[in-house]
Every structure is written in structure tokens, then in C-alpha cells.
Design an enzyme around this catalytic site. Sequence first.
Site, PDB file in Angstrom:
ATOM      1  N   TYR A  11     -46.519   2.497  15.393  1.00  0.00           N
ATOM      2  CA  TYR A  11     -47.036   1.202  14.931  1.00  0.00           C
ATOM      3  C   TYR A  11     -47.816   1.365  13.625  1.00  0.00           C
ATOM      4  O   TYR A  11     -48.831   0.704  13.413  1.00  0.00           O
ATOM      5  CB  TYR A  11     -47.924   0.555  16.010  1.00  0.00           C
ATOM      6  N   LYS A  32     -44.397  -7.156  30.398  1.00  0.00           N
ATOM      7  CA  LYS A  32     -44.234  -6.762  29.005  1.00  0.00           C
ATOM      8  C   LYS A  32     -42.864  -7.204  28.505  1.00  0.00           C
ATOM      9  O   LYS A  32     -41.930  -7.333  29.290  1.00  0.00           O
ATOM     10  CB  LYS A  32     -44.340  -5.243  28.876  1.00  0.00           C
ATOM     11  N   GLN A  59     -31.512   7.898  29.909  1.00  0.00           N
ATOM     12  CA  GLN A  59     -32.237   6.849  30.622  1.00  0.00           C
ATOM     13  C   GLN A  59     -32.633   7.281  32.030  1.00  0.00           C
ATOM     14  O   GLN A  59     -32.237   8.337  32.505  1.00  0.00           O
ATOM     15  CB  GLN A  59     -31.342   5.609  30.700  1.00  0.00           C
ATOM     16  N   SER A  93     -38.221  -4.897  22.546  1.00  0.00           N
ATOM     17  CA  SER A  93     -36.990  -5.136  21.786  1.00  0.00           C
ATOM     18  C   SER A  93     -35.982  -4.024  22.003  1.00  0.00           C
ATOM     19  O   SER A  93     -36.348  -2.883  22.250  1.00  0.00           O
ATOM     20  CB  SER A  93     -37.332  -5.203  20.299  1.00  0.00           C
ATOM     21  N   HIS A  94     -34.716  -4.350  21.916  1.00  0.00           N
ATOM     22  CA  HIS A  94     -33.664  -3.334  21.835  1.00  0.00           C
ATOM     23  C   HIS A  94     -32.622  -3.839  20.848  1.00  0.00           C
ATOM     24  O   HIS A  94     -31.433  -3.956  21.155  1.00  0.00           O
ATOM     25  CB  HIS A  94     -33.063  -3.043  23.215  1.00  0.00           C
ATOM     26  N   HIS A 112     -41.510   2.916  15.239  1.00  0.00           N
ATOM     27  CA  HIS A 112     -41.318   2.442  16.607  1.00  0.00           C
ATOM     28  C   HIS A 112     -42.401   2.978  17.552  1.00  0.00           C
ATOM     29  O   HIS A 112     -42.907   2.258  18.403  1.00  0.00           O
ATOM     30  CB  HIS A 112     -39.933   2.883  17.079  1.00  0.00           C
ATOM     31  N   ASP A 150     -43.066   6.485  31.988  1.00  0.00           N
ATOM     32  CA  ASP A 150     -41.608   6.538  31.912  1.00  0.00           C
ATOM     33  C   ASP A 150     -41.189   7.204  30.614  1.00  0.00           C
ATOM     34  O   ASP A 150     -41.948   7.269  29.649  1.00  0.00           O
ATOM     35  CB  ASP A 150     -41.004   5.141  32.040  1.00  0.00           C
TER      36      ASP A 150
END
Lengths: 730, 229
Positions: free
Chosen positions: A48, A87, A310, A90-91, A45, A264
Site C-alpha cells: 500500500y 472484507k 490456493q 479485488s481480483h 498490492h 491465510d
Amino acid sequence: MTEITKEIVAEHGLSESEYERVLDILGREPNLTELGIFSVMWSEHCSYKSSKKWLKTLPTEAPWVICGPGENAGVVDIGDGQAAIFKMESHNHPSYIEPYQGAATGVGGILRDVFTMGARPVANMNALRFGRPDHPKTRHLVSGVVSGIGGYGNCMGIPTVGGETNFHSSYDGNILVNAMTVGLADTDKIFYSAAAGIGNPVVYVGSKTGRDGIHGATMASAEFDDDSEEKRPTVQVGDPFTEKLLLEACLELMATDAIVAIQDMGAAGLTSSSFEMADKGGVGIQLDLDNVPMREEGMTPYEIMLSESQERMLMVLKPGREDEARAIFEKWELDFSVIGSVTDTGRMVLTMHGEKVADLPVAPLADAAPEYDRPWVKTEAPAAINGNDVAESNDLGAALLKIMGSSEIASRKWIWEQYDHMVMGDTIQRPGGDAAVVRVHGTDKALAITTDCTPRYCYADPETGGAQAIAETWRNLTATGATPLAVTDCMNFGNPERPEIMGQFVGCIDGMRKACTELDYPVVSGNVSLYNETNGTGIHPTPAIGGVGVLKQSDHMSTIAFKNEKDVILLVGETTGEMGQSIYLREIEGREEGAPPRVDLPAEKRNGDFVRAAIHDGLVTASHDVADGGLAVALAEMALAGNLGAEIFQHKTDLTHTAYLFAEDQARYVITSSSQDAEKLLERAMEAGVPIEIIGTTGQNELNIADMLHISVSDIRDRHSNWLPSLMDR
Amino acid sequence: MKAAVIVFPGSNCDRDMKVAFEQSSGKPAQMVWHADSELPDCDLIGIPGGFSYGDYLRCGAIAGNSPIMKEVVKKAASGTPVLAVCNGFQVATETGMLPGALLRNANQKFICKDVDLKVVSENDRFVGGFETGQVARLPVAHHDGNYFADDETLARLEGEGQIAFKYADADGNVTDETNINGSCNNIAGIYNQAGNILGLMPHPERLISEQLGGTDGKTLIDTLINSLN
């Protein structure tokens, strides 16, 4: 201290050879915190490692690209000193385990990626894939994902303006939730992540750190099995209100010049944000973990570094600007803590309770991440199915009604009515058309946004499918009158360690590369999600593409709705009868077979440029790209949107009626115009070498296609609008 | 004419309301932060949509107790008109400026779409731009818009002309089928007894031009602004 055994290494998802590399880099054994950091940084993840070799082949540049892949999001120039920043990400795994929170935090994560760069988010989109409609989990997952996406975006006050949804058995055990955000910034106020300035303070802002989401990135890099439900605790919990505060506080601070760099905390939390900032800046960072705001007592360095709580950000500030920044975050009632500083050591040094708990070199860990050239085999392309290979339907009207009420074509209104798609007051094309259009606030410009992919095409022939996904987004933007600028990609595939899956990935990338190059439509950001498998069965290859275009004058926008009685209907592009992988074949004959329609890129460009110019010059009253379900579905959708019927003439091709109406040949559009303008369109098309034909006129309340089919618009509407509510609200 | 828009940390239709007020008045609207304890000089107050303080408790419950709302209540009592939209309507009921409460939608889902509204009572200040009985089209976007009040309150609202809008069909028929969220008597918006406060779930600030899909919201806001000039 915990001893690092083989079992612990394996639990962290590192192979033996990868662990050897860890030992080489450190010259010693790592402690558990350090091993955890390697584990997430080298997870598929974050690193890459299987895809990098191929991603590098995609075109990423154009004169209007300000920032391509590698930052938090891509940046393109839209004129007048403004930029669009976007952008898609995926989740998937979290959303399957816990659909509401998985989808909600997916939206939260992509929003942060965009506002980290200084942009105010102005639109959300999504690309969703669920299992077959009658699978026992499908309704629960659809319901949870849709309310999770809505719950987050609605509270943030960012309109969710559209997306796409497919249902197919290949996603029964592994749904896809891809979320996209588009934001706006001034080109001279874009923020990047490279840490700089030795001694500058490193600051943590946002929510406190808890024990949620530890090892989320590692989970996203493994296959599912029957025990995946037990991974529920690795799913993060979203708090959109805090994110709204974080957005406003960050933008307020960004209006000053106090920030050097900002990143972030997404997947792999504090670990990946701090390493990425240090690596990009070629510096070291020291962090005192005692100063990290924590939600619970007794958290270990391991937990702090790997938490995926988060709504958090990491920043490097200019020296002496801490108080000014702190005041802004306190106004918004958010945590603000100086947790470390930038160093010249090139190392990440973490301390807690006065002890050094990790000491790792930054560059080797970030850059020397493993990179694999995985073995792959090319997917054998199936034989094409031409129009005349398919039997003539004995009831074309019934076939069209069935297709309009099928899982692929039926209205998604049940979904988008749960998304606030109008907040911010600039949505001028709502969900349901070819692309959503939002005005650039306070200007005459507008952005067109779409997400597309046809996984059944990609499965049958990855290269053609990859090219088609790019071309379809380009066509959808064009059909609104927008000039396509660039794309973001969200590459969802199965296990890359299987050569046939890797072959799908390589094929799709190759098709995308060709299409992006030919259409001058580069990739500026993206995300890869592999291991989308359950018990060894992979999903259909799904390179979801998000396309963004610009309309210089928003009042030139076109929509799919038939507008006036007696407008002339024209078909742009050639119909050769491509029936392979068509919706007709699947829904009417129960066959998922054949080659997908060919993608003729020069024809795409020529036909699209023709349509866009015609819209711009005011010759077009409605426009729609011809895609899933072919010409008959495109006409039905235009009739539904305008609540106006059409009279279509007998076709002059030598195709069967079935093939003429339902073939999925690419590079086609249906447009309408006044009869005077139709003459001009024919002339222009002739000059440009664009195939065009007058096929009928609008009017009445029926869709009549010569002697082939006669259906009332209201019957079509019933079938089209009832399918999803009857699935979900029973 | 001076308009003020109240801004809670989770307000998200504050800019939309400001834009709509400014389009109708040609004058800048002032944004007023929730923590302020004084209102600026103004003759119209807007309480916008959003999620005031996150609304994880009861929508508008915390906002109803904020410093600025005490001032809004006072100023409204002295006759200053208040337009309370969506979350603003929820906040207004929490302060008692308007009767009743907004519960979770009957279908348990967030609903965002244009709806047809029957203009029920005369109130020149807010709906003078429509005929009574006419249908206006405005968008809703809410999870908690299910208006509830006890029978006595409902009878008073009905009897004293305090109902502004009811969810209807395109011909103005008010039926169970047109009741999108389960509201008592299909109520979409109400006035206070004095008629200077309008609370409504639909968003007039969202349909203020043909390009956005309609102008019934502009009609309402133009009427309100003109009444103050």
C-alpha cells in the site's frame, strides 16, 4: 548463484531507490530468493505504498468495532456475543486474463480472509465492472467471471446473495472483479495473525504448493499492455472442494484452543503470510522449506516462497498440540506439516537441503516498506446541470422504457440465477432488492449487506462520488430496516504515478471520510487495487463499498416490492432536479456530462433515520432508495418487484416533468403505507424536519404518472428482464 | 421418529436438511459421516445437496461408492424411506437406487431459482400434502439436473406412477418452455419402484417458512415425517 543485475531488479518491479534501500537494510546484496521476497512485500498490492498516507485518514473506530483495518478482515459487534466479520477484495488483473479462474480464486481468497479469523462465512457479494456491452471481449468476460464466482461459492455452499454490475467503456481493457464475504463468529472466538511463543511450531495446512501464481502480486501492481495475455500462467487455479475441506477443518480446530495465530496464504503466498505473522508478533520465524508440501519436484526456494497456490493456511500452534491438530486435518484429507518455529531473532531464516537460503530482518522489510506521497492534482469539478437545463422529453414513457432496458438499470437476474443464493437456509431477502438480508442462524437477528459505487459520479467529481458511494450503501441498508454498522472498501484506480489519477484517489478518500464520519459508519477493512490501466488509459475511479448492517428482529425487514392495492406512496427527501451525470442524460441524450448530484450528509442522516424508525415501528409496507435513474426508475422497480402498478399524481414542483422523474437527487426514498399510517408518517416527518410528500397510490397493473406517462407493468418487465439475456445468450 | 442425514465432505445442504427435519419432527436429526460403515438406528434417511467429493468427475460418482452408501442402499431395500435431494439424487442414481442419470443442464449454466412443479403421481408418504396435478413451488440450485433415462425406463416410470414432479408453469402446464434444464419428459423427481425413495433436484428444505419465501417444502417434509409417526 544468480548474479543480481539491474535488469533482474527491474524485472522484479523495484525502483533504483527501492533497491538502494534493500542494500541498506541488508548491508549486502540479496540473493535471488531474497530479492523475490522484497519484490512482493514491497509491491503496491502488499505494501500500500502509494495509498497508505491517505487510507490513514479514514475513520475506523466506533463503539461496535472490534477490529478495524490491518487484520485479515474487519470485525463488528452485532450483539449477544456475536460478531460479523467481513472484507471486500479485488481480483481484477487475473480476471481479465483468465475470467473463470481469476474470479473463482478471488472468491476463494476473500473467503479465506474471513474464515482465518474464526468466522463461518454466511454470505458472498460482489461488485463487477465490465467494458461496454458491444466490446468484443465483454460477453466472454461476463460469462467467465459469473461462472467462476458461481463455481466457487456454489461448491463451498456459501450463498452469493447479490452485488452490482456496471458496463462502461473505461473498463474495456481492465475489468473489475471485487468479491466480498461476510462471516459470523462469537466475539470471544476471534483469531488473529500475530505469531507468539518462542519455540512454538509453525504449521502449514491445506493444498500442496505448486508453481502457479508466482508473482501474482507483482502483476497486480503493474499496468496492462497488449502482451498481457502472456501473463496467463501467473493466474492461480482454484479448487473450491479443497477450500470447503479447509474451512471445515480450520473451524473444527478453532473450536479447540490449540491455535496461537493463523493467517491465510493469499497474495505473495508463504512470503507475505510468514512475514505478516512474524511482524505483527514482533518475533522471528525459521522455516525449513524441505517440509513444505509440494506438488511438483525440483521447486526452488524462490518458487516456494512466491507461489500463490490456493487453499493454504499458515498457523502457529501451542506446543504439544500438533498431533491433535494433525488428526483433524487428516480427517479432512488435507496436508499438515510442521515447517518451522517461532524464534526470538526478529529474522526470517529459511533453509533448504541443509543450507540457509534466505536470512532477512522482519521489521525493516515489513514496516520500512517504501511509502510515497505521490504528487496529485485535484479534479476540476464540472458545472452542475439543473433540471431546467435539460429539454423536456416529448415521450416520457418511451424514455422510461429505454432506461429500464439500458445496461445500467436492466435486471441482473441472468447473473444471480447462476449463483446459489439460498444455500444455508437463511436468505430472507434475495438478490434484486436494495440489500440482501440473511438471518443470523438460530437467532431473531439478520444482517443486511450491499455493495455500491457510482463510478461516473466519482470520475466527474471524486470527492462527491466518494461520499455518494458511502451514502448509497448506508441508504440501501436503511431501506431494508437495518441499522448500518460499518463498511469495507475496495479502491480500484488507475496508475497512481499520474497526478490526475492520484488526485482521483485523494478526492474519493476525502469524500468517503466525510460521509463515514457524518454517518457514524467506519471503514473496518479494505483493499487497494491500482494500475488498472491498459496502454495508458485508466478506468473510472471506482471505490467499491461493501456495507453491513444489522436488523435486531428479522421480521421487521422491509423490501422494495409494492405489497397491497391502495397503499399510499410517499416520497421522502427533496427533489431539486439534479441532472448532471444522470442515467437520463446518458441514455436519452447521449451525454455523460455535468456534476454529480450533491451529497448532503446531514439530510442523508435525517431522512434515513426517519425511514428506518418508520420501518421498525411497522408503518411502512415497502421501501426503496432513489438512485440511478431517479424517481421514475425507483417506482418502476417497486412495481416490478410487487407485480403491482401505481397511480402517481401531478407533481407540484416547478421542475420539468423530465427533471422531476429522472433527476438523481440523493437522500431520497420511496415508501408505501396504509392510508391511516400515512398520516402518522407525515406528522413524524414534520417533527423531524424531513421533506415528505404523498405522491400516489398503488394498484392495477400499470404505472400511470399523471398525464406524463402510462405503461403496463408487463411492458416494463419485458424491457427490464430481456436486456442481459439478449446480450449474453445470442 | 429418528432421522439421519448423510454428510459427505463436500455436502453443503446437510445443515439445511437437518433444520427442516427437526422443524417438522421436533426431534434431533443425526448427522452420519461418509466414512462410517454403519448407519445409526433411524427410520428416515436424508441424502443432502452439495458437491459430495468435489464432483470434478461425474456428480455423485465417488460418493456412490462410499462405505456409508452401501449401508444406505441396504436399508432402503428393506423399506426405510429415503429423501435424496439434488446432489443426493445424483448419488442415488449412481448407486442404482434410482434409475437414470443427471446430466449437465442443457443451457450449460448453474440455475438457482424457484420453479413450479406439477405433482404427477400419488404417493401418500411424500406428496400426500398435495393434490395430484397441483402445482408446488420449490427452488432448484444445480448445474447437473438434466434427468436422462432410456425410453424403456421412461415408459416404465410414466406407466407405473414413479414420476413425482415435472417442471411446469404456474398453471401446471408441462411444456418445453418450462423444462429448465433439458430433462427427459420434464422430470424433476422420481420414486423407486417400491415408492420409498424420492430423488428430486428441487430443494424442499429451502422453502419451509413464509420468511424464506414459501412453505411447499415444509408441506412435503411434514407429510413425510407424519407418515412415520
